[in-house]
Scaffold this motif. Structure first.
Motif, PDB file in Angstrom:
ATOM      1  N   ARG A   1     -19.241 -26.256 -68.963  1.00  0.00           N
ATOM      2  CA  ARG A   1     -20.209 -24.826 -69.090  1.00  0.00           C
ATOM      3  C   ARG A   1     -20.129 -24.217 -70.639  1.00  0.00           C
ATOM      4  NH1 ARG A   1     -18.501 -22.156 -65.224  1.00  0.00           N
ATOM      5  NH2 ARG A   1     -17.110 -21.042 -66.585  1.00  0.00           N
ATOM      6  N   ASN A   2     -18.681 -24.288 -71.019  1.00  0.00           N
ATOM      7  CA  ASN A   2     -18.354 -23.497 -72.345  1.00  0.00           C
ATOM      8  C   ASN A   2     -18.587 -24.283 -73.533  1.00  0.00           C
ATOM      9  OD1 ASN A   2     -17.585 -20.937 -71.039  1.00  0.00           O
ATOM     10  ND2 ASN A   2     -15.291 -21.729 -70.896  1.00  0.00           N
ATOM     11  N   ALA A   3     -18.423 -25.688 -73.345  1.00  0.00           N
ATOM     12  CA  ALA A   3     -18.803 -26.573 -74.252  1.00  0.00           C
ATOM     13  C   ALA A   3     -20.289 -26.530 -74.697  1.00  0.00           C
ATOM     14  CB  ALA A   3     -18.449 -28.143 -74.014  1.00  0.00           C
ATOM     15  N   ALA A   4     -21.104 -26.468 -73.486  1.00  0.00           N
ATOM     16  CA  ALA A   4     -22.648 -26.397 -73.664  1.00  0.00           C
ATOM     17  C   ALA A   4     -22.905 -25.034 -74.412  1.00  0.00           C
ATOM     18  CB  ALA A   4     -22.983 -26.250 -72.300  1.00  0.00           C
ATOM     19  N   THR A   5     -22.105 -23.968 -74.037  1.00  0.00           N
ATOM     20  CA  THR A   5     -22.404 -22.702 -74.525  1.00  0.00           C
ATOM     21  C   THR A   5     -22.108 -22.816 -76.304  1.00  0.00           C
ATOM     22  OG1 THR A   5     -22.047 -21.344 -72.624  1.00  0.00           O
ATOM     23  CG2 THR A   5     -21.752 -20.175 -74.708  1.00  0.00           C
ATOM     24  N   LEU A   6     -20.899 -23.517 -76.403  1.00  0.00           N
ATOM     25  CA  LEU A   6     -20.755 -23.625 -77.868  1.00  0.00           C
ATOM     26  C   LEU A   6     -21.664 -24.543 -78.576  1.00  0.00           C
ATOM     27  CD1 LEU A   6     -16.900 -24.141 -77.547  1.00  0.00           C
ATOM     28  CD2 LEU A   6     -17.845 -22.304 -78.707  1.00  0.00           C
ATOM     29  N   LEU A   7     -22.246 -25.596 -77.916  1.00  0.00           N
ATOM     30  CA  LEU A   7     -23.248 -26.458 -78.553  1.00  0.00           C
ATOM     31  C   LEU A   7     -24.511 -25.675 -79.048  1.00  0.00           C
ATOM     32  CD1 LEU A   7     -22.630 -29.743 -76.746  1.00  0.00           C
ATOM     33  CD2 LEU A   7     -22.439 -29.260 -79.079  1.00  0.00           C
ATOM     34  N   LYS A   8     -24.913 -24.951 -78.085  1.00  0.00           N
ATOM     35  CA  LYS A   8     -25.999 -24.059 -77.860  1.00  0.00           C
ATOM     36  C   LYS A   8     -25.806 -22.850 -79.062  1.00  0.00           C
ATOM     37  CE  LYS A   8     -27.608 -24.477 -73.248  1.00  0.00           C
ATOM     38  NZ  LYS A   8     -27.327 -23.904 -71.889  1.00  0.00           N
ATOM     39  N   GLY A   9     -24.808 -22.174 -79.122  1.00  0.00           N
ATOM     40  CA  GLY A   9     -24.406 -21.502 -80.285  1.00  0.00           C
ATOM     41  C   GLY A   9     -24.500 -21.896 -81.497  1.00  0.00           C
ATOM     42  N   ALA A  10     -23.835 -23.163 -81.764  1.00  0.00           N
ATOM     43  CA  ALA A  10     -23.881 -23.619 -82.906  1.00  0.00           C
ATOM     44  C   ALA A  10     -25.190 -24.149 -83.405  1.00  0.00           C
ATOM     45  CB  ALA A  10     -23.098 -25.132 -82.813  1.00  0.00           C
ATOM     46  N   ALA A  11     -26.085 -24.521 -82.622  1.00  0.00           N
ATOM     47  CA  ALA A  11     -27.465 -24.772 -82.969  1.00  0.00           C
ATOM     48  C   ALA A  11     -28.268 -23.647 -83.345  1.00  0.00           C
ATOM     49  CB  ALA A  11     -28.045 -25.566 -81.634  1.00  0.00           C
ATOM     50  N   LEU A  12     -27.986 -22.488 -82.770  1.00  0.00           N
ATOM     51  CA  LEU A  12     -28.634 -21.221 -83.229  1.00  0.00           C
ATOM     52  C   LEU A  12     -28.078 -20.896 -84.373  1.00  0.00           C
ATOM     53  CD1 LEU A  12     -28.610 -19.331 -79.673  1.00  0.00           C
ATOM     54  CD2 LEU A  12     -30.624 -20.055 -81.017  1.00  0.00           C
TER      55      LEU A  12
ATOM     56  N   ALA B   1     -30.190 -13.990 -79.007  1.00  0.00           N
ATOM     57  CA  ALA B   1     -30.301 -15.399 -78.323  1.00  0.00           C
ATOM     58  C   ALA B   1     -28.601 -15.958 -77.864  1.00  0.00           C
ATOM     59  CB  ALA B   1     -30.720 -16.490 -79.099  1.00  0.00           C
ATOM     60  N   VAL B   2     -27.789 -15.436 -78.948  1.00  0.00           N
ATOM     61  CA  VAL B   2     -26.360 -15.973 -78.800  1.00  0.00           C
ATOM     62  C   VAL B   2     -25.837 -15.025 -77.761  1.00  0.00           C
ATOM     63  CG1 VAL B   2     -24.072 -16.026 -79.784  1.00  0.00           C
ATOM     64  CG2 VAL B   2     -26.277 -16.850 -81.060  1.00  0.00           C
ATOM     65  N   LEU B   3     -26.136 -13.783 -77.448  1.00  0.00           N
ATOM     66  CA  LEU B   3     -25.737 -13.104 -76.600  1.00  0.00           C
ATOM     67  C   LEU B   3     -25.993 -13.374 -75.304  1.00  0.00           C
ATOM     68  CD1 LEU B   3     -23.984 -10.307 -76.663  1.00  0.00           C
ATOM     69  CD2 LEU B   3     -25.889  -8.990 -76.349  1.00  0.00           C
TER      70      LEU B   3
ATOM     71  N   ARG C   1     -22.111 -10.390 -87.648  1.00  0.00           N
ATOM     72  CA  ARG C   1     -22.838  -8.980 -87.499  1.00  0.00           C
ATOM     73  C   ARG C   1     -23.978  -9.280 -86.194  1.00  0.00           C
ATOM     74  NH1 ARG C   1     -23.361  -6.956 -92.522  1.00  0.00           N
ATOM     75  NH2 ARG C   1     -25.179  -5.849 -91.946  1.00  0.00           N
ATOM     76  N   SER C   2     -24.293  -7.957 -85.876  1.00  0.00           N
ATOM     77  CA  SER C   2     -25.222  -7.727 -84.865  1.00  0.00           C
ATOM     78  C   SER C   2     -26.550  -7.549 -85.183  1.00  0.00           C
ATOM     79  CB  SER C   2     -24.819  -6.599 -83.910  1.00  0.00           C
ATOM     80  OG  SER C   2     -24.717  -5.456 -84.602  1.00  0.00           O
ATOM     81  N   ASP C   3     -26.959  -7.720 -86.667  1.00  0.00           N
ATOM     82  CA  ASP C   3     -28.337  -7.389 -86.926  1.00  0.00           C
ATOM     83  C   ASP C   3     -28.831  -8.804 -87.695  1.00  0.00           C
ATOM     84  OD1 ASP C   3     -26.435  -7.820 -89.359  1.00  0.00           O
ATOM     85  OD2 ASP C   3     -27.543  -6.042 -90.379  1.00  0.00           O
ATOM     86  N   ILE C   4     -28.211 -10.135 -87.097  1.00  0.00           N
ATOM     87  CA  ILE C   4     -28.790 -11.117 -87.562  1.00  0.00           C
ATOM     88  C   ILE C   4     -29.821 -11.545 -86.420  1.00  0.00           C
ATOM     89  CG2 ILE C   4     -26.763 -11.946 -88.765  1.00  0.00           C
ATOM     90  CD1 ILE C   4     -26.084 -13.768 -86.333  1.00  0.00           C
ATOM     91  N   PRO C   5     -30.906 -12.407 -86.952  1.00  0.00           N
ATOM     92  CA  PRO C   5     -31.757 -12.829 -86.101  1.00  0.00           C
ATOM     93  C   PRO C   5     -31.395 -13.620 -84.901  1.00  0.00           C
ATOM     94  CG  PRO C   5     -32.428 -13.561 -88.140  1.00  0.00           C
ATOM     95  CD  PRO C   5     -31.094 -12.952 -88.340  1.00  0.00           C
ATOM     96  N   ALA C   6     -30.270 -14.396 -84.707  1.00  0.00           N
ATOM     97  CA  ALA C   6     -29.979 -15.224 -83.700  1.00  0.00           C
ATOM     98  C   ALA C   6     -28.952 -14.300 -82.759  1.00  0.00           C
ATOM     99  CB  ALA C   6     -29.011 -16.193 -83.983  1.00  0.00           C
ATOM    100  N   PHE C   7     -28.754 -12.861 -83.022  1.00  0.00           N
ATOM    101  CA  PHE C   7     -27.688 -12.012 -82.270  1.00  0.00           C
ATOM    102  C   PHE C   7     -28.211 -12.229 -80.843  1.00  0.00           C
ATOM    103  CE2 PHE C   7     -26.513  -8.176 -80.143  1.00  0.00           C
ATOM    104  CZ  PHE C   7     -24.820  -8.314 -80.333  1.00  0.00           C
TER     105      PHE C   7
END
Length: 180
Positions: free
Chosen positions: A31-42, A174-176, A166-172
């Motif tokens: 699960r955490n590896a998947a979260t990292l992969l998704k975050g990396a893509a974003l 989706a990553v959250l 930062r919290s003002d980026i477009p991907a914030f």
């Protein structure tokens, strides 16, 4: 030292179909590896996986394979991925020196890869909640040894928030959503 989405590459070590049923807390690791992969893509962080002898241990877990690019796997037979020319060539092509590691087994392939990379002058960051071993005590020993050798120990959330900066980026948002 903070992580940077512009300097990092994510490497998921040997989270393979036939190995994971034997790994302690394998659902957490996957699960955490998947979260990292998704975050990396974003966040534009290059990512790839390694597979230790896939003929015997099977391919990367399907949930993770789906998150990798078509050429997103480097096969290996050395426990340390850094002893495989194809792995080092991939890192050279990517051109980043901050290596974020997740995977299994913490005290074998992940640790040997981390120690080799530290020896080669890479900045190694181990995501502790995205690694494990068959025996939890072995994972703890592997993490302790990596820390002693100079690897920085972090969590999945630490990686994602440091990559975002930062919290003002477009991907914030989706990553959250990945960590909620």
């Amino acid at each position: 030292m903070l992580l940077s989405s512009e300097r990092s590459v994510l490497v998921v070590v040997d989270i393979q179909e036939k190995l994971m049923p034997a790994i302690a807390e394998s659902a957490r690791v996957e699960r955490n590896a998947a979260t990292l992969l998704k975050g990396a893509a974003l966040l534009g962080v290059p990512a790839f996986a390694t597979e230790q002898y896939p003929k015997g241990l099977g391919p990367t877990a399907a949930s993770l394979r789906a998150l990798l690019p078509p050429d997103g796997v480097v096969e290996k037979i050395s426990f340390s991925a850094a002893r495989e020319p194809a792995f080092l060539e991939r890192l050279e092509r990517i051109g980043r020196r901050q290596i974020v590691l997740a995977g299994s087994e913490a005290h074998v392939c992940v640790m040997q890869t981390a120690l080799s990379l530290v020896g080669l002058g890479f900045e190694v960051v181990l995501v502790a909640d995205a690694v494990s071993s068959r025996v939890p005590a072995n994972a703890e020993l592997g993490i302790a040894r990596m820390r002693a050798a100079g690897a920085t120990i972090v969590s999945t959330e630490m990686v994602l928030f440091e990559w975002m900066e930062r919290s003002d980026i477009p991907a914030f948002k989706a990553v959250l959503d990945l960590i909620r």
